[in-house]
Every structure is written in structure tokens, then in C-alpha cells.
Design a protein around this motif. Structure first.
Motif, PDB file in Angstrom:
ATOM      1  N   PRO A 221       0.813  -1.221   0.000  1.00 58.53           N
ATOM      2  CA  PRO A 221       0.000   0.000   0.000  1.00 58.53           C
ATOM      3  C   PRO A 221       0.845   1.270   0.000  1.00 58.53           C
ATOM      4  CG  PRO A 221      -0.924  -1.602   1.499  1.00 58.53           C
ATOM      5  CD  PRO A 221       0.402  -2.156   1.055  1.00 58.53           C
ATOM      6  N   LYS A 222       0.322   2.274  -0.703  1.00 62.30           N
ATOM      7  CA  LYS A 222       1.011   3.543  -0.874  1.00 62.30           C
ATOM      8  C   LYS A 222       0.247   4.633  -0.115  1.00 62.30           C
ATOM      9  CE  LYS A 222       2.340   1.899  -5.453  1.00 62.30           C
ATOM     10  NZ  LYS A 222       2.584   2.208  -6.868  1.00 62.30           N
ATOM     11  N   PRO A 223       0.927   5.712   0.263  1.00 66.96           N
ATOM     12  CA  PRO A 223       0.249   6.781   1.017  1.00 66.96           C
ATOM     13  C   PRO A 223      -0.627   7.641   0.109  1.00 66.96           C
ATOM     14  CG  PRO A 223       2.547   7.347   0.653  1.00 66.96           C
ATOM     15  CD  PRO A 223       2.365   5.955   0.126  1.00 66.96           C
ATOM     16  N   LEU A 253      -9.451  -0.977  -2.887  1.00 65.66           N
ATOM     17  CA  LEU A 253      -8.776   0.021  -2.073  1.00 65.66           C
ATOM     18  C   LEU A 253      -9.054  -0.180  -0.592  1.00 65.66           C
ATOM     19  CD1 LEU A 253      -9.436   3.085  -4.388  1.00 65.66           C
ATOM     20  CD2 LEU A 253      -7.165   2.222  -3.794  1.00 65.66           C
ATOM     21  N   GLU A 254     -10.310  -0.434  -0.254  1.00 61.83           N
ATOM     22  CA  GLU A 254     -10.648  -0.649   1.160  1.00 61.83           C
ATOM     23  C   GLU A 254     -10.008  -1.921   1.687  1.00 61.83           C
ATOM     24  OE1 GLU A 254     -14.897  -0.522   1.464  1.00 61.83           O
ATOM     25  OE2 GLU A 254     -14.944   1.689   1.555  1.00 61.83           O
ATOM     26  N   TRP A 255     -10.004  -2.977   0.878  1.00 61.47           N
ATOM     27  CA  TRP A 255      -9.402  -4.249   1.292  1.00 61.47           C
ATOM     28  C   TRP A 255      -7.924  -4.060   1.607  1.00 61.47           C
ATOM     29  CZ3 TRP A 255      -5.450  -7.381  -0.307  1.00 61.47           C
ATOM     30  CH2 TRP A 255      -5.444  -8.696   0.184  1.00 61.47           C
ATOM     31  N   ALA A 256      -7.253  -3.247   0.780  1.00 60.61           N
ATOM     32  CA  ALA A 256      -5.816  -3.038   0.966  1.00 60.61           C
ATOM     33  C   ALA A 256      -5.495  -2.006   2.035  1.00 60.61           C
ATOM     34  CB  ALA A 256      -5.177  -2.627  -0.361  1.00 60.61           C
ATOM     35  N   GLY A 257      -6.516  -1.364   2.593  1.00 61.59           N
ATOM     36  CA  GLY A 257      -6.291  -0.456   3.711  1.00 61.59           C
ATOM     37  C   GLY A 257      -6.122   1.000   3.346  1.00 61.59           C
ATOM     38  N   SER A 298      -5.316  -2.920   6.919  1.00 61.18           N
ATOM     39  CA  SER A 298      -5.073  -3.522   5.624  1.00 61.18           C
ATOM     40  C   SER A 298      -5.136  -5.041   5.679  1.00 61.18           C
ATOM     41  CB  SER A 298      -3.695  -3.097   5.099  1.00 61.18           C
ATOM     42  OG  SER A 298      -3.397  -3.749   3.890  1.00 61.18           O
ATOM     43  N   ASN A 299      -5.736  -5.623   4.637  1.00 57.65           N
ATOM     44  CA  ASN A 299      -5.716  -7.078   4.466  1.00 57.65           C
ATOM     45  C   ASN A 299      -4.604  -7.522   3.522  1.00 57.65           C
ATOM     46  OD1 ASN A 299      -8.220  -7.898   5.954  1.00 57.65           O
ATOM     47  ND2 ASN A 299      -9.146  -6.479   4.503  1.00 57.65           N
TER      48      ASN A 299
END
Length: 581
Positions: A221-223, A253-257, A298-299
Motif C-alpha cells: 500500500p502507498k500513502p 482500495l478498502e481491502w488493501a487499507g 489492511s488485508n
């Protein structure tokens, strides 16, 4: 009666759409009394090297509060001129006047830029070339580099403006193809853009944009902070289903946090809904001064494989092309600078020393069971060894060019030969030579499974890493196109050096970064290049006293990073657990 019914249905449907598409102009998009009015400057930009021959109109909004003493925040708009009309559409410059005056967003310069057009040589006989889909729908770093390296520096110089270089102070916006261009710019260059407003985004198969639904889940994930808008009556055509794609983007996006917000409506493929919520989207995007990654929500496999707060650190830099990292049992790192024909050692305490200044442009390295350093020397067309204590060099095979090399615990040696499209084998003990693979386009990186029963060979120009079972005599059988890598949009996968974890997961250096595979051959996580300006990752290895530090070479620099993965011991093969299938 049937035709009457169809006519009624058609009229009713149009009436319903008319109601659906009736969005009021937000009050923030209307001029307010006692609110200072910013300047809107228009111009034309030519001279791009990245998109040669293009001409494009642009406008720059400079808020009244900007005095030139402090760099301003930035918002970039694709299809820009349609966002700064005075009496219709988004009226972004008016919204900015009102939000900045209320302190609901920082002092922000807005840049409105149109896609490029290559004018026809003879307009009376030929049509111009329109770059919109090429620039916007295409993935990769071309469009963000155009903004960062060419256009924004031009804007600052041409109009004497100071724009903050802090990526937390920079956002980007677009609609449809402009939306995916905005997302791509932030995705590729989070060091330059971290706030994204996407309206009716084209995350479908026009030029490969649908891959984001996978890459978001598989990439560290990126900021970024992303606001998505779409309607249930958006396009559903040959390229894909916009409505479903935008919902899938939100879920990925939500799954990855990621920090993501969205507003769904019922509209068609237009900006009416997105314009009506534009002020709210800006408030949310600029709600705080910083944008950060939140691993706890994050998942992503990054939460499992990486350590929160641990980032890349430079171990050594300034090389022409660092390669071939191999670790001795005492923890010393050996690596090559290929064009310089040098072999270096970095001790466990961090001291760097030169072992050999004439390596025959040795590329790959491996530590053998005898403790010697084995190297593939393409310029000399030799396989060489070095004594790590004395630096004594010997030639053990000659007559073939080479690239990368691996040595099994029992002494069998394998090396790749991309020039002749071959993989070579030197038998344990006798060093009898044989060719064990001739059908790969460009065999490059090479590695072993954790139990050393399988040989892995990367095809540099393709997307596959091939798996072979190793016979008792070192010959190969049961070749399979096994590990499936992700590719960049505009070039080969550049599948190169590889290593493997103790539980059997290969890590491969690629153009996109380090791709981590599970045993069945699927990418679990992509760790991007340590810095966007780095050339591709070309080598990866595990080191440190517990083999839990990842070492990555990106041409001139070697980086380290502590991780939650443990490298396999190359001198002591271990059977990994059975994978989930």
C-alpha cells in the motif's frame, strides 16, 4: 397496444433519467460576496519530449491569498479547461475561492491542463492526432513524468509561482479517462501526488486499466487518499462496465487499507453528479495535512510479510550496475559492479572492500558448498570462483557467455546464457558440461526451491518463471511455465535475479519491483522500487544473521529492509510446508 407501451416506457425512462441527472449547483460554486477572487491565467504549452509534437491549452488558478513567499499546495485537473468555466460545470476556481477563504482547504494553486493534440501537417487534407486516450488511459509512468518533469516546472517558471514539492500538499483530479490518468499519476508517483478525486473513472479494459483491481490488492500500500464517484447508469460497453469497475476499485482500495471515500449515484457517464459534490470531495481530500499508510486496517499481504515502520535503507551506492548478491556463512555480502568488472565485499560490520578489479564483467554470484564464490563472467565467457578469504580467482569452465548462476548444496551448478537462449549445467564433482534448456527467449534470473528439488529460470522478456524438476544426475525434467508475473504497461517484465524463502516462496526482481510468489506460482505481493527514480529492481537476496533482511539492487544502489520473511539457507535445503492450493 405494444408500440404504445414501448413509447410510454421510453418516455418514462427518459423522464426518470432527467430526474436522476438533475443535480443542483453547490453554493460553493457560486460567487460569494466578500470572498476574494483569485486570478485565472490561460496559455498554451508546446515542446514536450515525452509526448512529442503535442500542443495543449491550459489555465492556472492563483488564489488571492497566495503572496509568493510560501510554496502553495497544488491540484492538477485533467481535461482541465472544462473545470474552470465561469458559469457552468465544476467551476473549480470559484469553489477554491470559497473553500480557501473559509479555511476548508489550504492555499492551493490549481493547474487545468488539456490532453495533447498533434496538429496535422496539412489541416485541409488531414486530421490531427488526438492524444487523450493515449495519455490518459495508458498505464505506466509516461503521463506522470510529463506532469512532474516537464509541465509543472514550466508552469512555475513561466508564471513565477512556487509550488510545494511535498507530496502531501499535492492532489490531482479527473473524470472518465482523466480520472484514471489522475489515479495513475498518484499510483506511479506517490512522491508527487497523494490526493485523488476520481469521477466516473475509466478503470476498464480500454488500455489495460482493469489491472488496477488486481494490482491494488497485490502491491504494498502507498500513502494515497482517494475519493471515488460514479453512477449506476454509467457506460457498459465493449471496454467494460464502468459502474462495476468503480465499485470494484472501492472494494480493492478498502481491502488493501487505503483511505478511500465514495459517493454513488444513478447518473450516466457525465460530470453532473461529480461536479455537484466537488466541494465536499475537496473538503475530504484536504481534511488533514498529511496522508499516510495505515497497516492496521489492511488485508494486504504487506501486513504479513513486511514490518510496519521499516523502510528501505541505502547500504551502498554510486555503482554503475550492482548485481549478483551472495552471502557467505559469516554474513559477509559479496556483490558485483558489472560494467566496472569489480567484485566487492561488505562485512557484517558494514565495511566495504574490493576483492577483484577484473572480473570479466561478472554478473550473478553464488556461494558453493565448498565456501567459494562462484561467478558468471560473460565478458570472459567463463565461470569463475573466488576464495572469499584471499580473493584468489580460478576458472572452472570456459566457452560460453553467461548471466546468472546458482549452486546446489551438492555441487551441481546451473547458469543462464541469454545471448544463446540456453541454460547450462556443470555436474557436481566432474564439472561435466551439458545444455539443459534451449527454448526460452531470454533466460536470465535463476534460483532453486527451498528443498532444492526444483530449478527456477526467469524469462526476461516474458511474464513467466519456468520450473523444472532436478534429477539425481543434475539433469532436468518436467518443465512448466509455472510462476505468473505481472508486467508493466510499456515493456518486458524484466524478470531477473531471484531468491526463495524458507517456506518455499520465490521472490523475483522485476520492472515493477520485487514480486513475491506463493509455491503454486501466484503473485502474493509486489514491493515497488525503493525510489521511483530508481531503475528497475535487478537483484534480490536474503541476508543478515537470521536471513530476515531483504537486500535489493536497483542498478547503482543496494538497499536493505528488515521483513517478516526468512530466506532459505542455500547450503542446507529444507522441505517447505505443503502450500494452500
Amino acid at each position: 397496444m405494444k408500440p404504445i407501451f414501448l413509447t410510454f416506457l421510453f418516455l418514462a425512462t427518459n423522464s426518470a433519467f432527467s430526474q436522476i441527472e438533475n443535480y443542483p449547483t453547490p453554493p460553493e460554486a457560486i460567487r460569494q460576496e466578500n470572498v476574494a477572487k483569485g486570478k485565472l491565467i490561460q496559455g498554451t504549452y508546446r515542446g514536450s519530449r515525452i509526448f512529442p509534437g503535442t500542443v495543449r491549452d491550459y489555465a492556472v488558478y492563483v488564489p488571492d491569498q497566495y503572496d509568493g513567499s510560501t510554496p502553495a499546495s497544488l491540484m492538477v485537473f485533467q481535461d482541465g479547461m472544462s473545470y474552470c468555466q465561469e458559469n457552468r460545470g465544476t467551476r473549480a476556481h470559484i469553489v477554491f475561492d470559497n473553500l480557501i477563504a473559509k479555511g476548508e482547504m489550504p492555499v492551493t494553486i490549481a493547474v487545468f491542463i488539456n490532453p495533447g493534440v498533434v496538429p496535422a501537417n496539412h489541416p485541409d487534407k488531414a486530421e490531427a492526432r488526438y492524444n487523450r486516450s493515449f495519455e490518459y488511459d495508458g498505464l505506466g509512468d509516461a503521463y506522470p513524468r510529463f506532469l512532474i518533469e516537464e509541465f509543472l516546472p514550466f508552469i512555475e517558471k513561466e508564471h513565477d509561482l512556487k509550488i510545494s514539492e511535498n507530496p502531501d500538499h499535492r492532489g490531482i483530479c479527473g473524470s472518465s479517462s482523466g480520472a484514471i490518468a489522475a489515479f495513475t499519476s498518484a499510483w506511479e508517483r506517490p512522491d508527487s501526488f497523494r490526493r485523488v478525486y476520481s469521477m466516473i473513472g475509466t478503470y476498464v479494459g480500454l488500455r489495460g486499466g482493469s489491472i488496477y483491481l488486481d494490482l491494488i490488492r497485490k502491491t504494498e500500500p502507498k500513502p494515497l487518499r482517494i475519493f471515488l464517484q460514479d453512477g449506476s447508469n454509467d457506460n457498459n460497453i465493449y471496454g467494460g462496465d464502468w459502474w462495476m469497475a468503480n465499485q470494484s476499485m472501492q472494494r480493492s482500495l478498502e481491502w488493501a487499507g487505503y483511505e478511500v471515500n465514495h459517493v454513488w449515484g444513478k447518473g450516466r457517464h457525465n460530470r453532473k453528479h461529480g461536479d455537484s459534490i466537488f466541494p465536499d470531495a475537496m473538503r475530504w481530500l484536504w481534511k488533514s495535512k498529511t496522508v499516510s499508510v495505515h497497516p492496521s486496517r489492511s488485508n494486504s499481504r504487506a501486513s504479513e510479510y513486511l514490518i510496519p515502520g521499516e523502510d528501505w535503507k541505502v547500504l551502498t551506492a554510486g555503482h554503475q550496475w550492482a548485481e549478483g548478491m551472495a552471502f557467505a556463512p559469516d554474513g559477509s555480502l559479496f556483490f558485483t559492479d558489472v560494467p566496472a568488472s569489480k567484485l566487492y565485499k561488505i562485512s557484517p560490520s558494514g565495511e566495504q572492500s574490493l576483492i577483484d578489479a577484473d572480473t570479466g564483467k561478472t554478473n550473478g554470484l553464488a556461494i558453493g558448498p565448498d565456501g567459494l564464490i562462484y561467478g558468471a563472467s560473460p565478458a570472459a565467457k567463463e565461470i569463475r570462483t573466488w576464495d572469499p578469504a584471499t580473493g584468489e580467482r580460478k576458472t572452472i569452465f570456459s566457452g560460453a557467455t553467461s548471466n546468472d548462476i546458482v549452486v546446489r548444496h551438492d555441487g551441481h551448478i546451473y547458469f543462464t546464457n541469454p545471448v544463446e537462449k540456453k541454460v547450462h549445467h556443470l555436474a557436481a564433482g566432474s564439472l561435466n558440461h551439458s545444455i539443459v534448456e534451449t527454448k526460452l527467449e531470454r533466460p536470465n534470473g535463476i534460483g532453486l526451491s527451498a528443498d532444492q528439488s526444483l530449478l527456477f529460470v526467469a524469462d526476461f522478456t516474458g511474464r513467466f518463471i519456468y520450473s523444472y524438476q532436478i534429477n539425481e544426475d543434475g539433469s532436468l525434467k518436467n518443465r512448466q511455465k509455472y510462476f505468473h508475473a505481472h508486467l508493466p504497461d510499456d515493456g518486458p517484465g524484466a524478470l531477473d535475479g531471484m531468491t526463495v524463502t524458507a517456506n518455499g516462496m520465490p521472490l523475483v526482481a522485476t520492472e515493477l519491483g520485487i514480486q513475491i510468489f506463493d509455491q503454486p506460482g501466484r503473485v502474493q505481493l509486489i514491493i515497488p522500487r525503493p525510489k521511483p527514480e530508481d531503475k528497475r529492481t535487478n537483484y534480490v537476496a536474503f541476508g543478515g544473521p537470521d536471513r530476515k533482511t531483504l537486500y535489493v539492487a536497483t542498478a547503482g544502489t543496494i538497499y536493505t529492509r528488515k521483513v517478516n520473511l526468512k530466506g532459505a539457507d542455500p547450503l542446507s535445503p529444507t522441505k517447505p510446508p505443503k502450500p494452500g492450493l
